[in-house]
Design an enzyme around this catalytic site. Structure first.
Site, short mmCIF file in Angstrom:
data_model
loop_
_atom_site.label_atom_id
_atom_site.label_comp_id
_atom_site.label_asym_id
_atom_site.label_seq_id
_atom_site.Cartn_x
_atom_site.Cartn_y
_atom_site.Cartn_z
N ARG A 142 -10.67 -4.11 7.17
CA ARG A 142 -10.10 -4.31 8.51
C ARG A 142 -9.98 -2.98 9.25
O ARG A 142 -10.31 -2.89 10.43
CB ARG A 142 -8.74 -5.00 8.40
CG ARG A 142 -7.96 -5.12 9.72
CD ARG A 142 -8.72 -5.82 10.83
NE ARG A 142 -9.15 -7.16 10.46
CZ ARG A 142 -9.90 -7.93 11.24
NH1 ARG A 142 -10.31 -7.49 12.41
NH2 ARG A 142 -10.25 -9.13 10.84
N PRO B 219 4.56 -1.73 0.39
CA PRO B 219 4.88 -1.02 -0.85
C PRO B 219 4.53 -1.88 -2.06
O PRO B 219 4.80 -3.09 -2.08
CB PRO B 219 6.40 -0.79 -0.75
CG PRO B 219 6.89 -1.81 0.23
CD PRO B 219 5.77 -2.03 1.20
N HIS B 220 3.89 -1.28 -3.05
CA HIS B 220 3.49 -2.02 -4.25
C HIS B 220 4.64 -2.13 -5.23
O HIS B 220 5.48 -1.22 -5.32
CB HIS B 220 2.31 -1.32 -4.93
CG HIS B 220 1.04 -1.37 -4.16
ND1 HIS B 220 -0.12 -0.74 -4.56
CD2 HIS B 220 0.74 -2.00 -2.99
CE1 HIS B 220 -1.08 -0.97 -3.68
NE2 HIS B 220 -0.58 -1.71 -2.72
N LYS C 185 -9.11 -6.08 0.26
CA LYS C 185 -8.09 -5.05 0.05
C LYS C 185 -8.71 -3.67 -0.20
O LYS C 185 -8.11 -2.81 -0.84
CB LYS C 185 -7.16 -5.41 -1.12
CG LYS C 185 -6.51 -6.79 -1.01
CD LYS C 185 -5.83 -7.00 0.33
CE LYS C 185 -4.68 -6.06 0.56
NZ LYS C 185 -4.04 -6.28 1.89
N GLY C 186 -9.92 -3.49 0.34
CA GLY C 186 -10.56 -2.19 0.19
C GLY C 186 -10.42 -1.31 1.41
O GLY C 186 -10.61 -0.10 1.35
N GLY C 187 -10.12 -1.93 2.56
CA GLY C 187 -10.03 -1.20 3.82
C GLY C 187 -11.00 -1.70 4.87
O GLY C 187 -11.32 -0.99 5.81
N LYS D 263 -0.18 -4.52 6.56
CA LYS D 263 -0.95 -3.50 5.86
C LYS D 263 -0.03 -2.39 5.37
O LYS D 263 0.96 -2.07 6.01
CB LYS D 263 -2.02 -2.92 6.79
CG LYS D 263 -2.93 -3.97 7.42
CD LYS D 263 -3.74 -4.71 6.39
CE LYS D 263 -4.62 -5.76 7.04
NZ LYS D 263 -5.44 -6.49 6.07
N GLY D 264 -0.37 -1.81 4.23
CA GLY D 264 0.43 -0.72 3.70
C GLY D 264 1.75 -1.16 3.10
O GLY D 264 2.72 -0.42 3.11
N SER E 92 -2.85 -4.15 -5.09
CA SER E 92 -2.71 -4.46 -3.67
C SER E 92 -2.98 -5.94 -3.41
O SER E 92 -2.29 -6.58 -2.61
CB SER E 92 -3.67 -3.60 -2.86
OG SER E 92 -3.57 -3.87 -1.48
#
EC number: 2.8.2.-
Length: 406
Positions: free
Chosen positions: A166, A371-372, A162-164, A368-369, A251
């Site tokens: 991909r 909403p939290h 979940k750091g980016g 991805k992205g 996330s």
């Protein structure tokens, strides 16, 4: 005067004529069937390619562009690709035809990318990926299909979940000298007993000068991974995408919640004892964010100079800048620049104007992205207090202040 022949008999002169006509008919029929068969085979071969490939003639002239190879990027557009991009694309097509099964994806990476409408590519910032022009070597593009070999990766994106990771991998795959496995192999954490030969077979074919890569974010938090990767090659370059550990934990929880809606709340999972404010570091969503602790294990096997730490936040706000650092770290020419990206305000992420092997814009997929959920502000504050000393130590170890405690 010649005597008449027997009744019903044909003239002898007509027999060779009829046989000659029959032979010509058979010959024409055989030629037609052969031509249809050849056409069918060619059509089948072209159908396996995801985009028409136009080969180079012996003089290197095609489609009015002398000395340049032409590779179609899509049904509506013919794009002139540089020679490295042509070789890379053809190797991908070869892999696709073989239809080799790949390792299953993990960490919500299924459907990681999605196509968008072509109109989105018209924003400012120049042309998309694959729009450059370069000279191609003489010969036929089809000859390149049998080139290349499978190599163990020279660079690995080892974290974090979940750091980016991909997004970084997909951005890097735009580069013609990068070849990467799409799925996460999970070799050094789950499948090490299968051996390096099995691992190598997962890799895509590469040509001389190309880099083989893979990404599995769980390697960063796997105790055995550093020694195992070092045993494969001490020269392996390691990339770690890091992100504010509090945001990363939320996330992580959001992804799990989307798969298991019945799990307890984030607040209840965060604490062993909420009254005492004791954080539960055994929960993986919390533990992954203690970056300094995990980095200590890696520095026992790899020098700091062999590791690159990418900011997950900057990967969103300035993807071209972070990709420039990554390309320098990998020893690659800076081909991926700001002209390859546009910002999608709806998703809140940068998108590729033209992704690898496509003429259409690509964005991070629906997974991805997300909403939290709203998290209790007091819980967020306590988490920030918890991570602060670990963050400061991580800044010191890496020589870079990521600004999570500002």
């Amino acid at each position: 005067m010649a005597p008449p022949g027997p009744a019903g008999a044909h003239p002898t002169s007509a027999e060779p004529l009829s046989r000659n006509i029959f032979r010509k008919f058979l010959l024409m029929l055989c030629s037609l069937l052969t031509s249809l068969y050849v056409f069918y085979c060619l059509a089948e071969r072209c159908q396996t390619l995801s985009g028409p490939v136009v080969g180079l003639s012996g003089s290197g002239e095609e489609a009015g562009a002398p000395g340049r190879g032409v590779l179609a990027g899509g049904p509506r557009e013919l794009a002139v690709w540089p020679a490295p991009a042509q070789r890379k694309r053809l190797l991908q097509l070869q892999q696709r035809r073989r239809r080799r099964p790949t390792a299953p994806r993990d960490d919500g990476d299924e459907a990681a990318w999605e196509e968008e409408t072509p109109g989105l590519a018209g924003g400012p910032g120049g042309s998309g990926a694959g729009s450059s022009v370069a000279e191609a070597p003489p010969g036929t593009l089809a000859l390149l299909l049998d080139e290349g070999s499978k190599q163990l990766p020279q660079a690995i994106i080892i974290g974090v979940k979940k750091g980016g990771t991909r997004a970084l991998l997909e951005f890097l795959r735009v580069h013609p000298d990068v070849r990467a496995v799409g799925a996460e192999p999970h070799f050094f954490d789950r499948s090490y007993d299968k051996g390096l030969a099995w691992y190598r077979d997962l890799m895509p074919r590469t040509l001389e000068g190309q880099i083989t890569m893979e990404k599995t974010p769980s390697y960063f938090v796997t105790r055995e991974a550093p020694a195992r990767i070092s045993a494969m090659s001490k020269d392996t370059k390691l990339i770690v995408v890091v992100r504010d550990p509090v945001t990363r934990a939320i996330s992580d929880y959001t992804q799990t919640l989307s798969k298991r809606p019945d799990i307890p709340t984030f607040e209840s999972l965060t604490f062993k004892n909420r009254t005492a404010g004791l954080i539960d570091t055994s929960w993986s969503a919390i533990q992954i964010g203690i970056y300094a602790k995990h980095l200590e294990h890696w520095l026992r096997h790899f020098p700091l100079g062999q590791m690159l730490f990418v900011s997950g936040e900057r990967l969103i706000s300035d993807p071209a800048g972070e990709l420039g650092r990554v390309q320098d770290f990998l020893g690659l020419k800076r081909i991926i620049t700001d002209k390859h990206f546009y910002f999608n305000k709806t998703k809140g992420f940068p998108c590729l104007k033209k992704a690898e092997g496509s003429s259409r814009p690509h964005c991070l997929g629906k997974t991805k992205g997300r909403p939290h959920p709203d998290i209790d502000g007091e819980v967020v504050r306590r988490l920030r207090d918890f991570y602060r000393p670990f963050n400061l130590k991580f800044y010191q170890m890496t020589g870079h202040d990521f600004g999570w405690d500002g």
